[in-house]
Scaffold this active site. Structure first.
Site, PDB file in Angstrom:
ATOM      1  N   ASP A   6     -35.020 -11.448  40.446  1.00 24.41           N
ATOM      2  CA  ASP A   6     -35.078 -10.466  39.503  1.00 24.41           C
ATOM      3  C   ASP A   6     -36.858 -10.365  39.071  1.00 24.41           C
ATOM      4  OD1 ASP A   6     -35.276  -8.539  37.416  1.00 24.41           O
ATOM      5  OD2 ASP A   6     -33.694  -9.306  36.118  1.00 24.41           O
ATOM      6  N   HIS A  50     -30.301  -1.509  33.907  1.00 23.55           N
ATOM      7  CA  HIS A  50     -31.195  -2.550  34.902  1.00 23.55           C
ATOM      8  C   HIS A  50     -31.156  -2.420  36.168  1.00 23.55           C
ATOM      9  CE1 HIS A  50     -34.122  -5.822  34.882  1.00 23.55           C
ATOM     10  NE2 HIS A  50     -33.439  -6.733  35.645  1.00 23.55           N
ATOM     11  N   CYS A  79     -38.174  -1.839  35.161  1.00 19.21           N
ATOM     12  CA  CYS A  79     -37.540  -2.573  36.182  1.00 19.21           C
ATOM     13  C   CYS A  79     -37.380  -1.975  37.407  1.00 19.21           C
ATOM     14  CB  CYS A  79     -36.165  -3.117  35.631  1.00 19.21           C
ATOM     15  SG  CYS A  79     -35.014  -1.644  35.126  1.00 19.21           S
TER      16      CYS A  79
END
Length: 682
Positions: A476, A460, A416
């Site tokens: 995202d 994250h 991520c």
């Protein structure tokens, strides 16, 4: 003058073994915090003392002890590297306890070491407050107390068993008073507090982000925080826990553009202390991070006073979270709010990029910008992630120079943090203000479904872009590349490559397919969660909220009076029970009671008991003074000696008891009407 310890003052081995065992148990909570050499040294010093007790080695003399002490202190100072904190002070205290073993020779030394080890147990609570560690500390204290009983009565048979029995009875008797004092003793905030600054790195997100940082957290199953909601829990995809914003790119590292000014340490405020949860509110119980940021869902506002709003939809504590902290937030409506424009200074901040580097990513941004609007550019970039063969992995390749170019055009494999950093870079190069938000996403339901558990592998990073008329909007890239990561969690997202907690074989979360392991882990977590909330977190405001719910509504003054009353009542009851036992202590022993009656009978007959006189000698004097009772007195004394100085069965003791009663009755009859023989008392 002799310097050796006398035999009477020597330390019994049976007491020393409990002391050594207690020290070993107290070191268990320190294993992760202390360096290995210090743990090994303490074990070696305690073992040296035990071998000396067994006569296998000799304890060092004064000069050798001094040399050992100076050498170990020098090693300790060299390993501290100038970091003098509460953590290092506690570590030095452990070293001092280890050195104390070399001069523990007498009973007096035992008492000194007893109190030192009891204090070490209190120091452990600075760093470990879970219920399991609390039980470990209490076990060590119990070992100490058993050793203390043995040192005071070393010659009694089965002293260890009797010590545990007395300790258990004492715990049962004092538990009600302890529970009442815990609930009602006034929990006042300290006048000052010392931050528990630690040189030890804690697991958790930091205020910088490099491409591989968060993937390292993904191999940790430690708890980050737990959350209890007043209403239904948010859906899994909506669980974005914001922590901090990174908006300055320094080479490959994202940092905070604006640093908050340092604050003076505030008073400890470990509990939210705002009563029952109301509609739209949620409680967060955060594990220690040594950082000031709190984690919250979007569109939240602070409810408890120990957390403050810091702008950008972020929240901060007034001091670093060096211990577990409970705080409360609430959702708020944002409908109808007008979107403010970015100032020129803010635009420059959120468009900042290094002067050079990643030329292919910059060319991609120019290409998108030439064809699309801001919104369309964002959608086109997400579509690229969604349609081209990008992979979400916990085993990303090493990024060379121009790592964003390598990720976007060559290997297309990352975590991520890689994708969030690349997305923010491209959008800024396209002239769209963007920033990175770091926090957690997800969370598993705890036992009973009462709360959420957010772990470190839920860490994250995502991106927020500024769109005219809409303000900051979350995008995202991970959701486009690996939707399962956002919808159900990290385990499902990397199930094909089998990399979930691959370096953490001892974690129960690694074995998610074993139902029994998961059930036991969640049940233990629930016990510890309630322990943290209602025992460790039972602070001043929480106590006052509880007191207000009682029918009579107690305040701080009333709590003081009530506490004094509880202590006074406890002392009064203990005094009355002690006095009653002193008056009736000999009555509980049937043989002792009969023997006391015989002594009284002898005294009335003019033959008082002399100090240290044996039953046989007393019977002889009674027979000389009152010949009529001589035979009965002699047989009575023989029965007493048989009872106290010979091993007999229960039936034999009953027979002796009946015989003593019969002989005592005979002596009473024989002594009636008789007179003392002259000259028998001297």
């Amino acid at each position: 003058m002799m310097l050796t310890t006398s035999v009477q003052d020597s330390l019994p081995s049976r007491a020393l073994i409990w002391l050594v065992a207690s020290f070993g148990v107290l070191l268990i909570p320190q294993l992760e915090r202390l360096p290995f050499w210090l743990i090994a040294t303490c074990c070696l010093l305690a073992g040296w003392r035990w071998l000396a007790q067994q006569g296998r080695v000799r304890l060092p003399g004064r000069w050798l002890r001094s040399a050992i002490m100076l050498a170990l202190i020098a090693v300790y100072v060299a390993t501290v590297h100038g970091r003098f904190t509460v953590d290092t002070a506690a570590s030095f205290f452990v070293l001092a306890v280890g050195l104390k073993w070399l001069e523990t020779r007498s009973v007096r030394d035992f008492y000194v070491l007893f109190f030192i080890l009891a204090y070490l147990g209190a120091v452990n609570f600075l760093f470990q407050q879970d219920i399991l560690w609390s039980l470990v500390n209490l076990t060590a204290l119990a070992l100490l107390l058993v050793g203390l009983q043995i040192i005071n009565a070393p010659d009694l048979p089965d002293s260890s068993t009797a010590g545990w029995r007395r300790l258990g009875m004492l715990a049962v008797k004092t538990l009600p008073i302890v529970a009442l004092l815990f609930v009602f003793f006034p929990r006042m905030e300290p006048l000052w507090s010392v931050p528990l600054v630690s040189g030890q790195a804690r697991t958790g997100i930091s205020d910088t982000m490099r491409p591989g940082d968060i993937s390292n957290l993904a191999q940790s199953s430690e708890r980050a925080f737990r959350v209890t909601f007043a209403g239904p829990m948010p859906a899994y995809p909506d669980r974005y826990w914001r922590g901090l914003v990174l908006d300055y790119l320094d080479g490959e590292t994202w940092r905070q553009g604006e640093r908050s000014l340092p604050r003076r340490p505030g008073r400890v405020a470990r509990d939210g202390g705002v009563g029952e949860l109301e509609a739209g509110e949620y409680d967060v119980l955060l594990e220690p991070t040594d950082q000031r940021w709190a984690f919250a869902l979007e569109n939240s506002r602070a409810v408890s006073g120990n957390v403050v709003e810091a702008g950008q939809d972020l929240f901060r504590f007034r001091r670093p979270a060096d211990s577990s902290i409970r705080y409360r937030l609430a959702f708020e409506s944002v409908a109808g709010e007008e979107t403010e424009r970015l100032t020129p200074l803010q635009e420059r901040r959120y468009l900042q990029l290094p002067i050079s580097g990643n030329p292919r990513a910059r060319e991609l941004a120019r290409s998108l910008r030439s064809r699309y609007s801001d919104v369309e550019t964002v959608q086109a970039l997400l579509t690229r992630f969604r349609t081209e063969p990008y992979f979400y992995t916990l085993r990303p390749p090493t990024m060379p120079d121009d790592g964003i170019d390598s990720l976007l055009f060559d290997n297309k494999r990352g975590f991520c943090a890689h994708y969030a950093g690349a997305t923010a870079f491209v959008l800024r190069a396209a002239g769209i203000p963007a920033r990175i938000v770091v926090g957690y996403q997800g969370g598993e339901t705890g036992a009973g479904g009462d709360y959420l558990i957010v772990r470190q592998y839920d860490a994250h990073a995502w991106v927020e872009v500024w769109l005219r008329g809409r303000g900051w909007v979350r995008i995202d890239p991970t959701a486009a590349i690996a939707p399962s990561r956002i919808e159900s969690g990290l385990r499902d997202a990397v199930s094909d490559e089998g990399s979930f907690l691959e370096n953490n074989w001892a974690s129960p979360q690694r074995y998610g397919d074993v139902a029994l392991v998961q059930w036991a882990s969640l049940q233990l977590d629930r016990i510890n969660y309630h322990w943290q909330r209602w025992v460790v977190g039972y602070q001043g405001q929480t106590q006052m909220n509880l007191m207000r719910q009682l029918p009579w509504g107690l305040g701080m003054r009333e709590l003081g009076y009530l506490t004094a009353g509880i202590v006074g009542a406890g002392l009064l009851i203990a005094g009355l029970v002690s006095a009653w036992r002193m008056r009736t202590g000999d009555r509980r022993d049937a043989f002792g009671r009969i023997l006391s009656n015989w002594h009284q009978l002898c005294h009335r007959a003019g033959v008082p008991v002399r100090k240290g006189e044996t039953p046989s000698a007393l019977a002889a004097r009674l027979g000389q003074a009152r010949p009529a009772a001589a035979e009965s007195a002699r047989r009575f004394a023989r029965t007493v000696n048989s009872h106290y100085y010979s091993d007999g069965s229960a039936s034999g003791e009953d027979r002796e008891l009946r015989q003593m009663r019969r002989l005592l009755s005979q002596m009473r009859k024989q002594l009636r009407g008789t007179h003392t023989t002259p000259g028998t008392e001297s």
